[in-house]
Enzyme design. Structure first.
Site: not given
Ligand code: IMP
Ligand code: MG
Length: 187
Positions: A52, A108, A111, A139, A163-164, A170, A176
């Site tokens: 990402g 990227d 979340d 987010k 969701f982006v 992706d 991407r």
């Molecule tokens: P986390 O571990 O839940 O914080 O997620 C981080 C990873 O989830 C990021 O590096 C992204 O690859 C993916 N991700 C989280 N939200 C999105 C979204 O809205 N679109 C696409 N990928 C996302």
């Molecule tokens: Mg990622």
């Protein structure tokens, strides 16, 4: 067969991304040079999270006129078409020689926080001179989706809980290559 791109709504256009990434690069450069001058004279290592952060880090490093190396890691938290985190798996590339270095983890999007919390722990365990975290997107956490608290030092944009895709992000491995950060429209 040539397949068209999906219906999207632009959330952050490419020119705003470019402008903000340049600002983040300048800020990071200033902070890292300051840390090397006044703290420990460690080397600078950027650790982008693949796949990402690929586009973000490519633009970011070109806004950082300083001696640095890039050591990508591969983690995955979104198998297939899932759009919420499923727990993080390490797939490789985690550097093990970061002692004394000024580390910048680049992702990227923040979340659930699980990816960056895990990486932050893996980095700190190696006794680096410093660890900074830079994300293009953060987010909205008010909906309770942040399960791990992570202190992020550099944020490109705060975005709503949607969701982006695009600029590296992706859906099921695709899109991407969209130049803007977009929201998928229901088709
Ligand atoms: P986390 O571990 O839940 O914080 O997620 C981080 C990873 O989830 C990021 O590096 C992204 O690859 C993916 N991700 C989280 N939200 C999105 C979204 O809205 N679109 C696409 N990928 C996302
Ligand atoms: Mg990622």
């Amino acid at each position: 067969m040539l397949q068209p791109m999906p219906a999207t709504r632009v959330l952050i256009p490419r020119d705003r991304i470019a402008h903000r990434v340049a600002e983040l690069g300048a800020q990071l450069t200033a902070d890292l040079l300051q840390a090397q001058r006044t703290g420990t004279d460690g080397r600078i290592v950027l650790v982008p999270v693949l796949t990402g952060a690929m586009l973000f880090v490519a633009d970011l490093v070109r806004a950082m006129p300083v001696k640095l190396s890039i050591r990508p890691v591969t983690l995955s938290s979104y198998p297939g078409t899932a759009t919420s985190s499923q727990g993080v798996t390490i797939q490789g590339g985690v550097p093990t020689d970061l002692a004394g270095a000024h580390v910048v983890v680049v992702d990227d999007i923040l979340d659930s926080g699980q990816t960056l919390a895990l990486l932050n722990r893996l980095m700190l365990a190696q006794r680096p001179a410093s660890v900074r975290i830079a994300v293009l997107l953060r987010k909205d956490a008010s909906t309770g989706r942040r399960v791990e608290h992570v202190e992020v030092d550099y944020v490109g944009f705060d975005i709503p809980d949607e969701f982006v895709i695009g600029y590296g992000l992706d859906y099921d491995g695709f899109y991407r290559n969209l130049p803007d950060v977009c929201v998928l429209e229901p088709s």
